[in-house]
Design an enzyme around this catalytic site. Structure first.
Site, PDB file in Angstrom:
ATOM      1  N   GLN A  84     -15.075  37.568  22.464  1.00  0.00           N
ATOM      2  CA  GLN A  84     -13.724  36.924  22.834  1.00  0.00           C
ATOM      3  C   GLN A  84     -13.963  35.375  22.294  1.00  0.00           C
ATOM      4  O   GLN A  84     -12.660  34.854  22.103  1.00  0.00           O
ATOM      5  CB  GLN A  84     -14.011  36.693  24.520  1.00  0.00           C
ATOM      6  N   GLU A 133      -5.866  13.140   1.708  1.00  0.00           N
ATOM      7  CA  GLU A 133      -6.984  12.888   2.619  1.00  0.00           C
ATOM      8  C   GLU A 133      -7.058  13.941   3.587  1.00  0.00           C
ATOM      9  O   GLU A 133      -8.347  14.482   4.018  1.00  0.00           O
ATOM     10  CB  GLU A 133      -7.029  11.340   3.081  1.00  0.00           C
ATOM     11  N   TYR A 180     -19.556  46.384  21.985  1.00  0.00           N
ATOM     12  CA  TYR A 180     -18.635  45.180  22.503  1.00  0.00           C
ATOM     13  C   TYR A 180     -19.428  44.368  23.378  1.00  0.00           C
ATOM     14  O   TYR A 180     -20.272  44.891  24.475  1.00  0.00           O
ATOM     15  CB  TYR A 180     -17.093  45.524  23.168  1.00  0.00           C
ATOM     16  N   ASN A 231      -0.605   5.038   0.789  1.00  0.00           N
ATOM     17  CA  ASN A 231      -1.826   5.753   1.095  1.00  0.00           C
ATOM     18  C   ASN A 231      -1.543   7.174   0.755  1.00  0.00           C
ATOM     19  O   ASN A 231      -0.585   7.861   1.362  1.00  0.00           O
ATOM     20  CB  ASN A 231      -2.385   5.398   2.310  1.00  0.00           C
ATOM     21  N   LYS A 251       0.829  -1.199  -0.122  1.00  0.00           N
ATOM     22  CA  LYS A 251       0.089  -0.002  -0.124  1.00  0.00           C
ATOM     23  C   LYS A 251       1.068   1.304   0.098  1.00  0.00           C
ATOM     24  O   LYS A 251       1.875   1.446   0.677  1.00  0.00           O
ATOM     25  CB  LYS A 251      -0.931   0.154   1.208  1.00  0.00           C
TER      26      LYS A 251
HETATM   27  N1  ARG Z   1     -10.235  39.320  26.358  1.00  0.00           N
HETATM   28  C1  ARG Z   1     -11.109  40.283  25.733  1.00  0.00           C
HETATM   29  C2  ARG Z   1     -11.596  39.614  24.540  1.00  0.00           C
HETATM   30  O1  ARG Z   1     -11.082  38.931  23.886  1.00  0.00           O
HETATM   31  C3  ARG Z   1     -10.598  41.532  25.591  1.00  0.00           C
HETATM   32  C4  ARG Z   1     -11.733  42.576  25.741  1.00  0.00           C
HETATM   33  C5  ARG Z   1     -12.379  42.874  26.893  1.00  0.00           C
HETATM   34  N2  ARG Z   1     -13.054  43.769  27.194  1.00  0.00           N
HETATM   35  C6  ARG Z   1     -14.047  44.099  28.097  1.00  0.00           C
HETATM   36  N3  ARG Z   1     -14.781  45.234  28.174  1.00  0.00           N
HETATM   37  N4  ARG Z   1     -14.200  42.871  28.964  1.00  0.00           N
HETATM   38  O2  ARG Z   1     -12.634  40.065  23.750  1.00  0.00           O
END
Ligand code: ARG
Length: 467
Positions: free
Chosen positions: A330, A298, A325, A293, A291
């Site tokens: 994260q 793959e 945010y 492979n 063989k």
């Molecule tokens: N470790 C955080 C992230 O990856 C950084 C930002 C955190 N900001 C906050 N307001 N807690 O997003």
């Protein structure tokens, strides 16, 4: 700062907190386990921010010099594996800031003036993705160069072209290689589009609303190689389109990788025997000595699962998040890290396989003639020479194919008399179009498979890539 003081009252934000976080809270909250990969970008961002704060008079030049010196030392510690990463300090931003404070004292605390972790992480992550876009571009250029060499060397090699994985018409090996050049060149252009669109600096958007300090965002943008500062602070800290676009372009690229890998797996099987993959990218079997492979092919075929999974995962994280945010964001990093690693590895392996693979000219040529692959050439001859409508020519050709099939013989084994029995106006000249070589040579329409077309396309691409 010691680990303990960080625990009892986090000095980054612990002013109004009486209790340290629960162990589970620390575990779910910390990103340092993975975002340490942003260390170089975080330091780059801090250098630019500090220099700007100095230039506009928010920091003294002494502070800027101390920060710069401290960041240099931290960079060395990280590079040498001596940096004391702490989970209590949550993420790379706070780890580096705390370490800076150990080294230079109060000036470290002033670095965070007019900045938040929200614009900081957006900046770091963008810089990281931008670096990977540049890596992927270089990797794709190398892969394309491999295909161009294959195409040039095999411009005249005849092989079967398939539709429905059934032999359709003969094509050239070079033409098949050039199809992948087109595909991977489109990937490059998709990554380049993403890079151009993403190249705006979030730094200075601060937490979400901008800042009252007289910062110079143009200056930090330029220092970090961005085209301009992002124009809306809310958008700047909550935008992860750049990561999604990277993952989208990576997913499409990975489907190309997967399709090519599938062809390599099929082609290298004993049944097809179209190519020999080099020992460098094959493995043996521990029990079956015969063989070889195609493991690398793959695995490249499979990587699309992770890469596309990362795209769907992050899209799902981002959907429904209110501005600006949220900590959900994260969760953006691990899928992007994994997808970038997988893509880089697959492109490297594939480039090696493409450079090394050897087409088996004899097997390709024999297979090219299977399944009456030149029947269309015969029909085209009837149209061209006898002025027959294509539908009638199709019918005559079908009758001849059936006759050959009944005798289990190829089309060019029929005698002229046999053919004239079906269509009396056929002449001996028809024999010239029945070979697989003449079939491919005749397909000179723009984009067609003729060897001269392939050579012209190789030259065109070489010129484009050099320029
Ligand atoms: N470790 C955080 C992230 O990856 C950084 C930002 C955190 N900001 C906050 N307001 N807690 O997003």
């Amino acid at each position: 700062m010691t680990k303990d003081s960080a625990k009892s009252a986090n000095t980054m934000w612990g002013g109004r907190f009486a209790m340290a976080p629960d162990a589970i809270m620390e575990e779910i909250n910390a990103s340092i386990g993975f975002d340490q990969r942003l260390a170089a970008q975080d330091i780059r961002g801090s250098r630019a921010h500090a220099a700007m704060l100095g230039a506009v008079g928010i920091l003294t030049q002494d502070d800027v010099a101390a920060i710069s010196q401290g960041l240099d030392e931290i960079e060395t510690e990280i590079a040498e594996g001596n940096f004391p990463f702490s989970r209590a300090l949550e993420d790379i931003h706070m780890n580096i800031e705390a370490r800076l404070r150990d080294k230079i004292g109060d000036a470290a605390g002033r670095l965070h003036t007019a900045r938040s972790r929200n614009d900081q992480v957006a900046t770091d992550f963008k810089l990281w993705v931008r670096d990977r876009l540049d890596d992927v571009d270089a990797a794709l250029a190398g892969l394309i160069a491999g295909f161009l060499d294959q195409a040039e060397q095999g411009a005249d090699l005849v092989m079967p072209g398939f539709t429905h994985l059934q032999t359709a018409q003969p094509v050239t090996w070079g033409h098949h290689m050039m199809a992948y050049v087109e595909m991977f060149a489109r990937d490059r252009s998709r990554f380049a589009d993403a890079r151009a669109r993403m190249n705006e600096s979030p730094l200075g958007a601060a937490a979400l609303a901008g800042t009252g300090f007289p910062i110079d965002r143009e200056r930090t943008a330029a220092a970090l190689g961005f085209d301009r500062p992002a124009a809306n602070s809310l958008d700047a800290v909550s935008d992860r389109d750049f990561a999604l676009e990277f993952l989208s372009a990576a997913s499409i690229c990975a489907t190309h990788i997967s399709r090519l890998s599938e062809e390599l797996v099929i082609w290298s099987s004993a049944q097809f025997n179209f190519v020999r993959l080099s020992d460098r990218f094959s493995t043996g079997s521990s029990i079956m000595p015969q063989k070889r492979n195609p493991d690398a092919a793959e695995l490249c075929r499979a990587k699309v699962g992770r890469i596309m999974g990362a795209m769907v995962g992050l899209m799902t994280v981002m959907k429904g998040l209110p501005l600006a945010y949220s900590k959900d964001m994260q969760e953006d990093k691990e899928p992007v890290f994994d997808a970038a690693d997988s893509l880089g590895l697959a492109l490297s392996a594939l480039t090696g396989m493409v450079q090394d693979m050897q087409p088996n000219a004899d097997a390709l040529r024999v297979a090219a003639g299977h399944g009456y692959s030149t029947a269309t050439d015969l029909a085209d001859w009837l149209v061209r020479e006898l002025n027959m409508p294509f539908r009638d020519a199709h019918h005559v050709t079908g009758t001849l194919v059936k006759m050959a099939e009944d005798r289990a013989a190829p089309l060019d084994a029929l005698s002229l008399a046999d053919m004239q029995g079906v269509e009396p106006r056929i002449t001996a000249a028809i024999m010239d179009v029945l070979s697989v070589e003449s079939s491919t040579r005749s397909r000179t329409s723009y984009g067609g498979t003729a060897p001269d077309n392939v050579r012209a396309q190789v030259a065109r691409w070489r010129e484009r890539l050099a320029g």
